[in-house]
Each structure stands twice: as C-alpha cells, then as structure tokens.
Design a protein around this motif. Structure first.
Motif, PDB file in Angstrom:
ATOM      1  N   TYR A   1     -20.056  31.709  66.672  1.00  0.00           N
ATOM      2  CA  TYR A   1     -19.782  32.724  67.207  1.00  0.00           C
ATOM      3  C   TYR A   1     -20.569  34.147  68.047  1.00  0.00           C
ATOM      4  CZ  TYR A   1     -15.821  35.591  69.390  1.00  0.00           C
ATOM      5  OH  TYR A   1     -14.376  36.145  69.875  1.00  0.00           O
TER       6      TYR A   1
ATOM      7  N   LYS B   1     -17.313  42.079  74.487  1.00  0.00           N
ATOM      8  CA  LYS B   1     -18.704  41.353  73.858  1.00  0.00           C
ATOM      9  C   LYS B   1     -18.423  41.786  72.614  1.00  0.00           C
ATOM     10  CE  LYS B   1     -23.180  40.959  74.407  1.00  0.00           C
ATOM     11  NZ  LYS B   1     -24.360  40.929  74.735  1.00  0.00           N
TER      12      LYS B   1
ATOM     13  N   ARG C   1     -21.182  35.344  71.718  1.00  0.00           N
ATOM     14  CA  ARG C   1     -21.035  35.836  72.444  1.00  0.00           C
ATOM     15  C   ARG C   1     -21.750  37.211  72.758  1.00  0.00           C
ATOM     16  NH1 ARG C   1     -15.237  36.621  73.112  1.00  0.00           N
ATOM     17  NH2 ARG C   1     -16.472  38.250  74.595  1.00  0.00           N
TER      18      ARG C   1
ATOM     19  N   VAL D   1     -11.554  32.575  76.629  1.00  0.00           N
ATOM     20  CA  VAL D   1     -11.794  33.798  75.569  1.00  0.00           C
ATOM     21  C   VAL D   1     -11.612  34.442  74.748  1.00  0.00           C
ATOM     22  CG1 VAL D   1     -13.371  35.952  76.155  1.00  0.00           C
ATOM     23  CG2 VAL D   1     -13.751  33.930  77.618  1.00  0.00           C
TER      24      VAL D   1
ATOM     25  N   ALA E   1     -15.826  41.674  70.017  1.00  0.00           N
ATOM     26  CA  ALA E   1     -15.565  40.262  69.853  1.00  0.00           C
ATOM     27  C   ALA E   1     -17.022  39.650  68.331  1.00  0.00           C
ATOM     28  CB  ALA E   1     -16.138  39.084  71.473  1.00  0.00           C
TER      29      ALA E   1
END
Length: 487
Positions: free
Chosen positions: A403, A423, A407, A418, A426
């Motif tokens: 993950y 970003k 990202r 999403v 995340a």
C-alpha cells in the motif's frame, strides 16, 4: 446486437453485490475461536475495550487499504504477491509469497492438535484426552500429520468444498451461540448466569506486560481480509461497492466480537480464567461454552457434539489445504519460481509439489516434536495459539508495504476507490498499520514466566524467515552451475 446484450446480461448476472462480498469476507476472517481467545487472554469482558480500539485504529484502515489495493489491481489474481510485484520487483514479490507460505508452517502444526481436540470433545472423552502425557498427544498428532501430508500429495480438490462447508457451518454456529445465549435467560430463567459488571474498572484493562504481549492475539484474529481481493473485479461497481463491502465487514466483525464477548461473560466468570485455568480455557473454552448452552436448553451435549464435528472436519480439511494452497501460490507464481531451488518445483502425476510437501513435513514436524516439551494437550494448543499469533500476522506486513509503495507511485496506478486522497496521510496510515503489526509480533514472543518458550517463539520465526533468504542463493548457484556446464 441481441447476442452482445445477452453476453452483458450474463456477465452482470455473475457479478456479486457488496453485501455478498461482506459476508464472504466475514466467514473468511471471523471465527468463534477469536472470541474465546480474546476473552481468555484479556480478562473476560475487559477485552471489549481492546476490540473496539483494535477495530478503530487498525482493522478499519487495514480493510480500506485492501479495498484500494484490490481496486488498483483488479486483474491481479495473486493477491499480496501480485501487489508487491506490480509496485516493486520480482525479488520482493518472491519474499512476499514466501512469507505468506512459511507463516503457515506453525499453523499447519496446530491443525492436527486442534482436530484431535475436536474429536475428543465430539466423543465426550476430553478429560481422558487432556490427561494423556504430552508424548502420546504429539505422537498421535504426528501420525495424523503424516497421513494428511500423504492426502495432500494426492492433490484432492474436493477438500476445498469440504473446507468451505465446514467453515460455513462454524460461522453459523458462532452466530447461533450469540443469539441463543442472549435468548437463554428467557427460555430458562432459573439457570445460573453471571451478572455483568459494567463499572469503569471492570471495563478498562490493566495496561501491563501481559496486556501488550497478548495484543498479537487480536491482530491475528482480525487479519486476512486481503484473501477477498481477487473478488474486487466481480463486484457490481468495484470503485464504490468493494470498499462498502469492506466497511460492512468491519462493522459485522466488531458487532460479533462485542456481542460474543458479552454472551460469554454471561456464562463464564472471568475471575476463574487465571494461571493454568487460562490454558485450559484457550484450548477448551469454545466446547465448554456449547456444553453449557446445551444445559441451558435442556438438550445435554447436543450442541458440543455438533460443534466438535464441524470443527474436526474444518481442522483436518484446513490442514490439507494449508499444506497445498500456500505452497501452490508460491511455486505456481512465475516471478517467485526463479528464486526457488529447482528440486522444490518437482511435481508428481497429481500435480502436487512433492518435495515442497516433504519440506513442510520436516518444518512442521519439527514444531510438533518441540511441543513434546508441553505439559498437556491443553498446554500445547495454548502454546501453538500464541506462536501462530506471532507468525501469521507477518504476512500482513506485505499488505501495508504494498500500500505504501502504491501511494508512493502517485498517478502511475489508477484506482476507482481511494482510501485517503492525501498522499502523505495515506502513507502514514500504511506505516501506522505496519508498525502496529510488527510491534505486536515482536512483543508477542514474550511468554511471562517461561524463558524457554520465549526463546523458542523467537527462534522459530527467525529460522523460517532465514530459509527464505537462503533459497534464492541456492537457486543462483544451480543456475550458474547449469550455465557453466553448457559452456
């Protein structure tokens, strides 16, 4: 024109709804044993606080990250290995696939013990079984294990259906337990029930060494929703419906964990689950609950016999599938095969990787042999439960790694859904879940008051992971030897 419409209609008919997806994931992730382990390790109903914290801070972001990864790689059938391959390189994809396979080694070793325990309860001879010396228990486990290694080498596919059936029946039994336990006081008001204490000090756990070293049990319980990722492109609207299914999964698991714990709290006083009684409860708690439920409903041992039968079928069929499926996932993958010694790629006429099965026999057999140090059947199952809680979550680390890499890649990969638009935020969530998983695995190795088991809990995962580093080196030597022979 009409034929195109017919094809579209047929493909739409094969699509699954987000509700169906949620139930599929739920039956994969959740089991009654998770309620028993949480209740046993976290002082009864005090575990409710820990369950809620684990769901809010770990499981919800974990499930939603899986939703985004599944959405970004709709056509990648290999799950975590494919995600790592797409976002990084074949070598790291091999390590992800290898980790997924190797963490099943202690799990495989525990399934034989679990199956024999289920049979003991099914035939109501558990007191006799628990009184056996550990060498006799492990000898029986070893015989069962060797038999199912042979079964796995035959490549028997119908076992998948059997495992699915057993899993579904266990899932139904765990839901029935909650419903029937809440209904019991109305059906049989004269029976003895434990009064629940909802005071603050009985709800908030003590944050001591035992608490933090047991958190791996909860991480182990809620993990595994990435198994459902291959179904992302079979959902009606992947961008919206897959994450919706993941959120529904999180809600259902939380409700079952909390209600299951309350139901168990009405039946068993937490004060009784200490010391040696804790080991007995971890091994036998599920059966004791169904035995007591039968008493409330005046049906004797009916429920415990049904639960024991479902669990025995589930344990033994899962044993075969756990020998076969993770090994196939590793060795069938083209990116991983190039890093595996050639001897492990040998298949028999049934398509089973015979040398791979032999390697599993050696590794899991060693763990079964080490369990001879256990005091009893209940003690051995408790030890294996803790060892599994340290090893199995290691595969989740690759989900969070994939993950983070997804990202970091920015707009290189498109995802219909999403989890978090920002970003950096995340990446923080990915890093947070990675940290929680790693910390719980590391803390989980500690066995309070038992330094030998603490050392073994450290050595076993280390040896299993080190083997994954050695394999590519062996394969490299084999390839170089072949090249030299050609010249």
């Amino acid at each position: 024109m009409s034929s195109n419409k017919g094809t579209t209609a047929a493909s739409d008919a094969k699509k699954i709804s987000w509700i169906t997806l949620a139930f599929m994931a739920f039956s994969t992730v959740w089991g009654f044993g998770n309620v028993v382990n949480g209740f046993g390790y976290f002082n009864g109903t005090q575990v409710i606080f820990s369950w809620i914290m684990m769901f809010a801070l770990y499981f919800v972001p974990y499930a939603l990250m899986v939703g985004e990864l599944g959405s970004a790689f709709k056509n990648a059938g290999g799950g975590v290995t494919s995600w790592v391959l797409e976002t990084t390189n074949p070598k790291l994809a091999y390590y992800a696939g290898y980790t997924y396979w190797v963490v099943h080694i202690p799990y495989i070793a525990s399934k034989g013990s679990g199956g024999l325990k289920a049979l003991a309860w099914m035939f109501l001879r558990n007191e006799w079984y628990d009184s056996l010396p550990s060498w006799q228990v492990q000898l029986a486990t070893g015989v069962v294990f060797v038999f199912f290694l042979w079964v796995a080498s035959k490549g028997l596919q119908p076992l998948k259906a059997l495992t699915s059936l057993a899993g579904s029946s266990m899932f139904v039994m765990s839901l029935l337990y909650i419903v029937m336990m809440f209904a019991a006081p109305m059906i049989n008001p004269s029976a003895t029930y434990v009064p629940l204490d909802w005071s603050w000090e009985h709800l908030i756990p003590q944050f001591n060494v035992q608490y933090f070293t047991s958190l791996s049990i909860l991480v182990f319980a809620v993990g595994g929703c990435e198994k459902i990722s291959p179904y992302v492109n079979k959902v009606n609207n992947p961008g919206k419906d897959f994450p919706k299914g993941m959120i529904a999964l999180a809600i259902m698991v939380m409700i079952c964990a909390v209600l299951g714990t309350i139901a168990m709290g009405m039946m068993i006083p937490a004060a009784e689950i200490t010391g040696e009684a804790q080991a007995s409860f971890i091994a036998n708690g599920a059966y004791e609950c169904f035995q007591k439920l039968g008493e409330y409903y005046h049906v004797g041992s009916f429920f415990v016999i049904v639960y024991g039968a479902c669990n025995a079928i589930g344990q033994f069929s899962t044993l075969v599938l756990s020998i076969d499926a993770p090994l196939r996932m590793l060795l069938d993958d083209e990116s991983a095969r190039q890093f595996v010694p050639k001897g492990l790629l040998k298949q028999n006429k049934n398509g089973a990787y015979v040398n791979g099965i032999i390697l599993i026999g050696i590794l899991s057999g060693s763990i079964i042999a080490i369990q001879l140090l256990g005091k009893s059947a209940a003690d051995i199952i408790t030890w294996l439960t803790k060892l599994n809680s340290v090893c199995m979550p290691m595969r989740y680390l690759w989900v969070f790694f994939a993950y983070i890499m997804l990202r970091k890649a920015g707009s290189k990969f498109h995802s219909d859904y999403v989890f978090v638009k920002n970003k950096n935020l995340a990446i923080f969530f990915g890093g947070w879940c990675f940290f929680v998983t790693a910390a719980c695995c590391i803390l989980g190795v500690y066995q309070e008051g038992d330094m030998l088991r603490t050392i073994l809990n450290i050595v076993m995962p280390f040896v299993l992971l080190a083997l994954g580093l050695i394999m590519p080196a062996i394969r490299k030597q084999q390839d170089e030897a072949e090249k030299a022979a050609l010249h």
